[in-house]
Design a protein around this motif. Structure first.
Motif, short mmCIF file in Angstrom:
data_model
loop_
_atom_site.label_atom_id
_atom_site.label_comp_id
_atom_site.label_asym_id
_atom_site.label_seq_id
_atom_site.Cartn_x
_atom_site.Cartn_y
_atom_site.Cartn_z
N ILE A 32 1.96 1.90 -3.48
CA ILE A 32 0.84 2.39 -4.31
C ILE A 32 0.59 3.87 -4.02
CG2 ILE A 32 -1.64 2.19 -4.68
CD1 ILE A 32 -1.30 -0.86 -4.29
N VAL A 33 0.64 4.26 -2.76
CA VAL A 33 0.43 5.67 -2.39
C VAL A 33 1.53 6.54 -2.99
CG1 VAL A 33 0.46 7.28 -0.44
CG2 VAL A 33 -0.89 5.19 -0.30
N ILE A 34 2.76 6.11 -2.90
CA ILE A 34 3.89 6.89 -3.45
C ILE A 34 3.76 7.00 -4.97
CG2 ILE A 34 6.38 6.88 -3.82
CD1 ILE A 34 6.65 5.70 -0.98
N GLY A 74 1.02 6.84 -6.73
CA GLY A 74 -0.10 7.75 -7.00
C GLY A 74 0.29 9.20 -6.86
N TYR A 75 1.07 9.49 -5.83
CA TYR A 75 1.53 10.86 -5.62
C TYR A 75 2.41 11.31 -6.78
CZ TYR A 75 4.23 14.77 -3.87
OH TYR A 75 4.84 15.98 -3.77
N PRO A 93 0.82 -1.23 0.00
CA PRO A 93 0.00 0.00 0.00
C PRO A 93 0.85 1.27 0.00
CG PRO A 93 -0.80 -1.53 1.65
CD PRO A 93 0.47 -2.09 1.12
N LEU A 94 1.96 1.21 0.70
CA LEU A 94 2.85 2.38 0.73
C LEU A 94 3.40 2.67 -0.67
CD1 LEU A 94 4.23 4.49 2.51
CD2 LEU A 94 6.11 2.87 2.84
#
Length: 107
Positions: free
Chosen positions: A16-18, A20-21, A13-14
């Motif tokens: 994926i968040v990075i 996306g950013y 998840p980390l």
């Protein structure tokens, strides 16, 4: 083994968040797409010389068409050095925009 599965649940998840950013940040600059075309019209190369044999690459036409254009319009900005003909990139660009397009419309 369980320890690695727990790390995977945190790292995936980390990541994926990075991602996306980073994609979102890149899309902010995509809205200014005019700047891409401005970069193509960069005036830093105005003083570069193009060999007569390479003019067709710059204009985007066939070699035969470039020879015909040069023959039909002898006033194209050029310079001769040691018997070789060169075309200043900036002046050729300007001639194509202004003089050639204007004369083409007159015909």
């Amino acid at each position: 083994m369980e320890f690695f599965q727990e790390i995977e649940f945190i790292l995936l998840p980390l990541a994926i968040v990075i991602a996306g950013y980073l994609i979102g940040d890149g899309l902010k600059n995509f809205q200014n797409s005019d700047s891409i075309f401005d970069a193509l019209e960069d005036d830093d190369d105005d003083h570069e010389l193009i060999k007569e044999s390479d003019v067709h690459y710059f204009i985007g036409i066939s070699k035969e068409d470039a020879k015909s254009l040069i023959k039909e319009y002898p006033n194209i900005p050029h310079t001769t050095i040691n018997g070789n003909v060169y075309y200043p990139k900036g002046k050729l660009r300007e001639w194509l925009r202004e003089d050639y397009m204007f004369k083409k419309e007159e015909k």
